[in-house]
Scaffold this motif. Sequence first.
Motif, PDB file in Angstrom:
ATOM      1  N   LEU A   1       2.016   3.740  -1.044  1.00  0.00           N
ATOM      2  CA  LEU A   1       3.312   4.331  -1.363  1.00  0.00           C
ATOM      3  C   LEU A   1       4.069   4.707  -0.100  1.00  0.00           C
ATOM      4  CD1 LEU A   1       5.251   5.404  -3.540  1.00  0.00           C
ATOM      5  CD2 LEU A   1       4.008   7.575  -3.451  1.00  0.00           C
ATOM      6  N   LEU A   2       3.355   5.252   0.886  1.00  0.00           N
ATOM      7  CA  LEU A   2       3.983   5.628   2.145  1.00  0.00           C
ATOM      8  C   LEU A   2       4.505   4.403   2.889  1.00  0.00           C
ATOM      9  CD1 LEU A   2       4.589   8.042   3.990  1.00  0.00           C
ATOM     10  CD2 LEU A   2       2.352   7.703   5.042  1.00  0.00           C
TER      11      LEU A   2
ATOM     12  N   GLU B   1       5.654   1.656   1.515  1.00  0.00           N
ATOM     13  CA  GLU B   1       6.863   1.176   0.853  1.00  0.00           C
ATOM     14  C   GLU B   1       8.051   2.110   1.094  1.00  0.00           C
ATOM     15  OE1 GLU B   1       7.173  -1.683  -0.564  1.00  0.00           O
ATOM     16  OE2 GLU B   1       5.073  -2.196  -0.239  1.00  0.00           O
ATOM     17  N   GLN B   2       7.818   3.392   1.018  1.00  0.00           N
ATOM     18  CA  GLN B   2       8.915   4.341   1.145  1.00  0.00           C
ATOM     19  C   GLN B   2       9.401   4.507   2.576  1.00  0.00           C
ATOM     20  OE1 GLN B   2      10.507   5.714  -1.457  1.00  0.00           O
ATOM     21  NE2 GLN B   2       9.148   4.475  -2.739  1.00  0.00           N
ATOM     22  N   SER B   3       8.538   4.244   3.557  1.00  0.00           N
ATOM     23  CA  SER B   3       8.933   4.433   4.960  1.00  0.00           C
ATOM     24  C   SER B   3       9.398   3.139   5.608  1.00  0.00           C
ATOM     25  CB  SER B   3       7.755   5.002   5.762  1.00  0.00           C
ATOM     26  OG  SER B   3       6.643   4.130   5.681  1.00  0.00           O
ATOM     27  N   ASP B   4       9.411   2.034   4.862  1.00  0.00           N
ATOM     28  CA  ASP B   4       9.901   0.751   5.361  1.00  0.00           C
ATOM     29  C   ASP B   4       9.094   0.266   6.569  1.00  0.00           C
ATOM     30  OD1 ASP B   4      11.502  -1.478   5.256  1.00  0.00           O
ATOM     31  OD2 ASP B   4      13.002  -0.662   6.641  1.00  0.00           O
ATOM     32  N   THR B   5       7.764   0.473   6.507  1.00  0.00           N
ATOM     33  CA  THR B   5       6.897  -0.046   7.567  1.00  0.00           C
ATOM     34  C   THR B   5       5.925  -1.101   7.040  1.00  0.00           C
ATOM     35  OG1 THR B   5       5.249   1.685   7.197  1.00  0.00           O
ATOM     36  CG2 THR B   5       6.977   2.152   8.802  1.00  0.00           C
ATOM     37  N   SER B   6       6.105  -1.518   5.784  1.00  0.00           N
ATOM     38  CA  SER B   6       5.164  -2.467   5.196  1.00  0.00           C
ATOM     39  C   SER B   6       5.164  -3.810   5.915  1.00  0.00           C
ATOM     40  CB  SER B   6       5.487  -2.679   3.716  1.00  0.00           C
ATOM     41  OG  SER B   6       6.827  -3.134   3.553  1.00  0.00           O
TER      42      SER B   6
END
Length: 330
Positions: free
Chosen positions: A108-109, A111-116
């Motif tokens: 989840l982190l 996806e939400q932080s745009d580091t995937s």
Amino acid sequence: MGTDFVVLSLVPLAIGILVCVSCALLGNFLVLRRQSLIGDAVSHVVLPGIVGAFIVTGTVAAGAMLLGAGIAAVLAVLLIEIVRRVGRVEPGAAMGVVFTTFFAAGVLLLEQSDTSSVHLDVEHALYGNLESLIWLAGSAGWAALLDPAALAALPPQLPRLALVTFAVVLFLLVFWKELVVGTFDATFAESVGARPGPVSFALIVMVAVAAVAAFDAVGSIIVIAMFICPPASARLMTDRLVPQLAWSVVFAVVSAIAGYVLAGYGPLWLGAAYSVSAAGMIATVAGLILALACLAGPRRFGTRTAARRRRPPPRRASHHQSSISNSLQV
């Protein structure tokens, strides 16, 4: 030939041996305590720590990644102990709750932080990069081992893992009696002041440290396999703890050397054009050794357990003392 080995294979092979030995030594106590999946749990829980370290520092440097993963691992093992003690559930159930929650939080982190797009979980926690840890400064061959300038250019993973292995050995030596007593009977250990709770937590912390230190070099595949396969194989060879530790180290070293050689040359011997993953092959060899121990190990049928059942049961206190004394024998 010697120069090529020093440059291309010496450091990866040494790192593989250090990882396998450090994980196997700690894995003996995890196997005896029925907590072998702690290594698998750590491999899941480091993801939010790695992502969090990237968000805070903005870099994928090994130091920042290891620090973030270490913090996440320590928090996870602490929560596992809390869930197990407060909820009074089995260790496996507590680990399942905690590490799936941490892994989901890490995804989840991402996806939400745009580091995937950085693929931090794959690069630093799953695959490792054992084959790429070459020693370019070792071009002088074996003489480079005596050159301070060449030694200073060693991949940082090697001294880091050497330090972790030394710390593991020192931990076992310092807390040997407490670990043995607490492993075989925590209630008896509590009654004699052996502090099984703090020592058990310290063991889990050392497991987390060893696992996190290995991730950057070899990934979680070797870590999970080495926490389980060499100790379980050794358990099938003997009923005494010190010989079990020795057997596990032998199996770990054999797995590292044979796995690395087979990964590089095995496919070529079979006519293939490319080699395979060293980490995967090392884990495969460890699994094959465990399979052989299951088939041919002297303790595979529990002969000693059956013999003990035919004897009159001793008093409880004497049984505990006898078990611990036998385990301490060389």
